[in-house]
Design an enzyme around this catalytic site. Structure first.
Site, mmCIF file in Angstrom:
data_model
loop_
_atom_site.group_PDB
_atom_site.id
_atom_site.type_symbol
_atom_site.label_atom_id
_atom_site.label_comp_id
_atom_site.label_asym_id
_atom_site.label_seq_id
_atom_site.Cartn_x
_atom_site.Cartn_y
_atom_site.Cartn_z
ATOM 1 N N ILE A 107 -39.215 6.010 14.624
ATOM 2 C CA ILE A 107 -40.537 5.494 15.014
ATOM 3 C C ILE A 107 -41.541 6.644 15.077
ATOM 4 O O ILE A 107 -42.029 7.011 16.152
ATOM 5 C CB ILE A 107 -40.486 4.733 16.365
ATOM 6 C CG1 ILE A 107 -39.325 3.752 16.412
ATOM 7 C CG2 ILE A 107 -41.802 3.984 16.595
ATOM 8 C CD1 ILE A 107 -39.178 3.008 17.738
ATOM 9 N N PRO A 108 -41.852 7.241 13.918
ATOM 10 C CA PRO A 108 -42.873 8.286 13.927
ATOM 11 C C PRO A 108 -44.232 7.688 14.307
ATOM 12 O O PRO A 108 -44.484 6.511 14.043
ATOM 13 C CB PRO A 108 -42.865 8.806 12.490
ATOM 14 C CG PRO A 108 -42.308 7.702 11.670
ATOM 15 C CD PRO A 108 -41.363 6.954 12.567
ATOM 16 N N HIS A 109 -45.053 8.491 14.932
ATOM 17 C CA HIS A 109 -46.364 7.988 15.347
ATOM 18 C C HIS A 109 -47.367 9.128 15.432
ATOM 19 O O HIS A 109 -46.993 10.276 15.580
ATOM 20 C CB HIS A 109 -46.272 7.241 16.681
ATOM 21 C CG HIS A 109 -45.537 7.986 17.747
ATOM 22 N ND1 HIS A 109 -44.167 8.028 17.807
ATOM 23 C CD2 HIS A 109 -45.975 8.736 18.772
ATOM 24 C CE1 HIS A 109 -43.794 8.741 18.851
ATOM 25 N NE2 HIS A 109 -44.872 9.197 19.447
ATOM 26 N N GLY A 110 -48.618 8.741 15.313
ATOM 27 C CA GLY A 110 -49.683 9.722 15.393
ATOM 28 C C GLY A 110 -50.957 9.107 15.935
ATOM 29 O O GLY A 110 -51.235 7.928 15.716
#
Length: 146
Positions: A65-68
């Site tokens: 769950i990469p996020h930015g």
């Protein structure tokens, strides 16, 4: 939370081509860029990869769950990709990632990304949800899994 507003049919890849963490993230960023959710791919990628350097978002059980959070993001959104072969994601359990959720939120969003992370994580704790997602062939099947 209405997942259908964040994860629309055109924000999904049923067959991710990327073989590395960075390639897969770039592929999902491209989806959000084409969708108009983000206005600058490089700026958003910097935000996501900076977060990955701090701590891998490969949470185990084949999930990433990469996020930015970035000025490059127009509106909160999710891109979702499935990799049947799996991607080395430096996951906590050392296993490859098959289900990849990229969360994008504007800088001015307070804790929206935390609410989205919590929503997704709670559902993905269940084996049956993960199994339905990995087998999904349509947008409706993804929504049904949630």
């Amino acid at each position: 939370m209405d997942i259908g507003k964040l994860l629309t049919p055109n924000r999904i890849s049923f067959q991710l081509k990327g073989r590395t963490k960075e390639e897969a993230i770039e592929e999902l960023i491209e989806i959000l860029y084409k969708d108009g959710t983000i206005k600058n791919k490089e700026d958003f990628k910097i935000a996501v990869m900076k977060r990955e350097e701090e701590f891998s978002t490969g949470i185990g059980h084949g999930i990433g769950i990469p996020h930015g959070k970035s000025e490059a993001v127009n509106e909160a959104s999710i891109a979702f990709g499935i990799s049947q072969d799996g991607i080395d994601f430096d996951s906590m359990d050392g296993q490859p990632v098959n289900l990849l959720f990229l969360i994008a939120v504007p800088n001015k969003s307070d804790d929206v990304h935390l609410k989205i992370l919590s929503y997704i994580s709670r559902r993905l704790m269940h084996d049956d949800v993960r199994e339905k997602l990995i087998k999904a062939k349509t947008y409706d099947q993804i929504l049904e899994a949630f």
